[in-house]
Design an enzyme around this catalytic site. Sequence first.
Site, mmCIF file in Angstrom:
data_model
loop_
_atom_site.group_PDB
_atom_site.id
_atom_site.type_symbol
_atom_site.label_atom_id
_atom_site.label_comp_id
_atom_site.label_asym_id
_atom_site.label_seq_id
_atom_site.Cartn_x
_atom_site.Cartn_y
_atom_site.Cartn_z
ATOM 1 C CE LYS A 1 -2.139 -1.128 3.829
ATOM 2 N NZ LYS A 1 -1.478 -2.422 4.104
ATOM 3 N NE ARG B 1 -4.832 -1.132 10.009
ATOM 4 C CZ ARG B 1 -3.791 -0.742 9.295
ATOM 5 N NH1 ARG B 1 -3.776 0.425 8.690
ATOM 6 N NH2 ARG B 1 -2.769 -1.536 9.177
ATOM 7 N NE ARG C 1 7.523 -2.932 6.136
ATOM 8 C CZ ARG C 1 6.201 -2.881 6.242
ATOM 9 N NH1 ARG C 1 5.494 -2.218 5.365
ATOM 10 N NH2 ARG C 1 5.606 -3.498 7.235
ATOM 11 N NE ARG D 1 5.792 -0.867 10.089
ATOM 12 C CZ ARG D 1 4.689 -0.862 9.338
ATOM 13 N NH1 ARG D 1 4.684 -0.218 8.181
ATOM 14 N NH2 ARG D 1 3.613 -1.504 9.727
ATOM 15 N NE ARG E 1 1.508 -5.252 10.879
ATOM 16 C CZ ARG E 1 2.654 -5.144 10.214
ATOM 17 N NH1 ARG E 1 3.779 -5.608 10.745
ATOM 18 N NH2 ARG E 1 2.683 -4.562 9.038
HETATM 19 P P1 AP5 Z 1 4.795 -1.676 1.819
HETATM 20 O O1 AP5 Z 1 4.475 -0.771 0.692
HETATM 21 O O2 AP5 Z 1 5.554 -1.130 2.956
HETATM 22 O O3 AP5 Z 1 3.447 -2.433 2.320
HETATM 23 P P2 AP5 Z 1 2.177 -1.904 3.099
HETATM 24 O O4 AP5 Z 1 0.965 -2.490 2.461
HETATM 25 O O5 AP5 Z 1 2.229 -0.414 3.237
HETATM 26 O O6 AP5 Z 1 2.397 -2.649 4.478
HETATM 27 P P3 AP5 Z 1 2.272 -2.126 5.971
HETATM 28 O O7 AP5 Z 1 2.965 -3.139 6.828
HETATM 29 O O8 AP5 Z 1 2.687 -0.690 6.091
HETATM 30 O O9 AP5 Z 1 0.733 -2.231 6.201
HETATM 31 P P4 AP5 Z 1 0.035 -2.232 7.535
HETATM 32 O O10 AP5 Z 1 -1.366 -2.012 7.078
HETATM 33 O O11 AP5 Z 1 0.254 -3.417 8.371
HETATM 34 O O12 AP5 Z 1 0.750 -1.047 8.374
HETATM 35 P P5 AP5 Z 1 0.347 0.456 8.753
HETATM 36 O O13 AP5 Z 1 1.567 1.249 8.808
HETATM 37 O O14 AP5 Z 1 -0.785 0.924 7.932
HETATM 38 O O15 AP5 Z 1 5.582 -2.950 1.207
HETATM 39 C C1 AP5 Z 1 6.061 -3.979 2.045
HETATM 40 C C2 AP5 Z 1 7.436 -4.476 1.526
HETATM 41 O O16 AP5 Z 1 7.227 -5.101 0.260
HETATM 42 C C3 AP5 Z 1 8.472 -3.362 1.287
HETATM 43 O O17 AP5 Z 1 9.737 -3.834 1.646
HETATM 44 C C4 AP5 Z 1 8.407 -3.113 -0.237
HETATM 45 O O18 AP5 Z 1 9.658 -2.695 -0.744
HETATM 46 C C5 AP5 Z 1 8.023 -4.502 -0.747
HETATM 47 N N1 AP5 Z 1 7.198 -4.444 -1.969
HETATM 48 C C6 AP5 Z 1 6.164 -3.596 -2.220
HETATM 49 N N2 AP5 Z 1 5.632 -3.854 -3.437
HETATM 50 C C7 AP5 Z 1 6.337 -4.912 -3.956
HETATM 51 C C8 AP5 Z 1 6.279 -5.643 -5.190
HETATM 52 N N3 AP5 Z 1 5.359 -5.365 -6.136
HETATM 53 N N4 AP5 Z 1 7.164 -6.660 -5.368
HETATM 54 C C9 AP5 Z 1 8.093 -6.976 -4.416
HETATM 55 N N5 AP5 Z 1 8.205 -6.294 -3.233
HETATM 56 C C10 AP5 Z 1 7.332 -5.281 -3.007
HETATM 57 O O19 AP5 Z 1 -0.219 0.244 10.237
HETATM 58 C C11 AP5 Z 1 0.636 -0.138 11.289
HETATM 59 C C12 AP5 Z 1 -0.135 -0.148 12.603
HETATM 60 O O20 AP5 Z 1 -0.636 1.179 12.896
HETATM 61 C C13 AP5 Z 1 -1.377 -1.036 12.656
HETATM 62 O O21 AP5 Z 1 -1.049 -2.376 12.950
HETATM 63 C C14 AP5 Z 1 -2.172 -0.356 13.773
HETATM 64 O O22 AP5 Z 1 -1.664 -0.697 15.030
HETATM 65 C C15 AP5 Z 1 -1.905 1.116 13.516
HETATM 66 N N6 AP5 Z 1 -2.902 1.733 12.625
HETATM 67 C C16 AP5 Z 1 -2.653 2.289 11.409
HETATM 68 N N7 AP5 Z 1 -3.791 2.747 10.868
HETATM 69 C C17 AP5 Z 1 -4.786 2.479 11.762
HETATM 70 C C18 AP5 Z 1 -6.195 2.691 11.776
HETATM 71 N N8 AP5 Z 1 -6.834 3.276 10.742
HETATM 72 N N9 AP5 Z 1 -6.898 2.278 12.856
HETATM 73 C C19 AP5 Z 1 -6.283 1.710 13.916
HETATM 74 N N10 AP5 Z 1 -4.956 1.458 13.966
HETATM 75 C C20 AP5 Z 1 -4.203 1.838 12.899
HETATM 76 MG MG MG Z 2 2.451 0.904 4.851
#
Ligand code: AP5
Ligand code: MG
Length: 218
Positions: A13, A88, A127, A161, A172
């Site tokens: 994402k 979410r 990552r 992270r 997660r």
């Molecule tokens: P990356 O782009 O970093 O993936 P992502 O989908 O952004 O993954 P996240 O782990 O950030 O998602 P998440 O939803 O768990 O975390 P968030 O920060 O939102 O890509 C991942 C890896 O793959 C990278 O190394 C990249 O280089 C590689 N890659 C990408 N595309 C590729 C491809 N095509 N081919 C090969 N490799 C590729 O949330 C974290 C925490 O915050 C949550 O757990 C929660 O505690 C809190 N939180 C956030 N938002 C909320 C909310 N709305 N409500 C409540 N809690 C929340």
């Molecule tokens: Mg992310």
Amino acid sequence: MRIVLVGPPGAGKGTQAAFLAKNLSIPHISTGDLFRANISQGTELGKKAKAYMDAGDLVPDEVTIGMAKDRMEQADAVNGFLLDGFPRNVSQAEALDSMLQGADMKLDAVLDLEVPEDEVVKRIAGRRICRNDSAHVFHVSYKAPKTEGVCDACGGELYQRPDDTEDTVRNRLDVYHTQTEPIIDYYKAQGLVVTISALGEVQDVTRRAMGALNKSEG
Ligand code: AP5
Ligand code: MG
């Protein structure tokens, strides 16, 4: 355009949002990035969020919704935004709907990134993120930095992270299936969901996403 990006942890994402936001000239709003910035600045909001994030649980709605709303009301977001990681759960989706209705606005699309679970686990395990800017995202094998541990873009230190450990990732993923996936049906009922495969090269996924949004790449 007002777009919601949805997909499991590690789907890409954040990676896609950086390109899509640039192509569409709208800000990328990631609630995860906002929480991480608050944690590194030691704010009260960051202190409230940290334990939930470290466990891989959702931060409570009363903290999250206000933070997301404040960000969406900033000047750069008046003509649109790309939401990454918000909403979410269904109550966040309802809060977003009522906020948009109150401002006489609506969502244009919900882009659903589909990736098999074994692939998201590989993506998360490798990552690495820059301490200076969480938009600078690398992967030890899929997108290796030129020098190990150093950001190609700004020379910052790359780190893993704290919520990218095996146990937390498992939680997660559970949280995603039980609490976040229901928003896909919620938005399907509004005719907003476009689903694409997020497998393959990053640029191919971006092209697929732009096609699904009926836009050619700018
Ligand atoms: P990356 O782009 O970093 O993936 P992502 O989908 O952004 O993954 P996240 O782990 O950030 O998602 P998440 O939803 O768990 O975390 P968030 O920060 O939102 O890509 C991942 C890896 O793959 C990278 O190394 C990249 O280089 C590689 N890659 C990408 N595309 C590729 C491809 N095509 N081919 C090969 N490799 C590729 O949330 C974290 C925490 O915050 C949550 O757990 C929660 O505690 C809190 N939180 C956030 N938002 C909320 C909310 N709305 N409500 C409540 N809690 C929340
Ligand atoms: Mg992310």
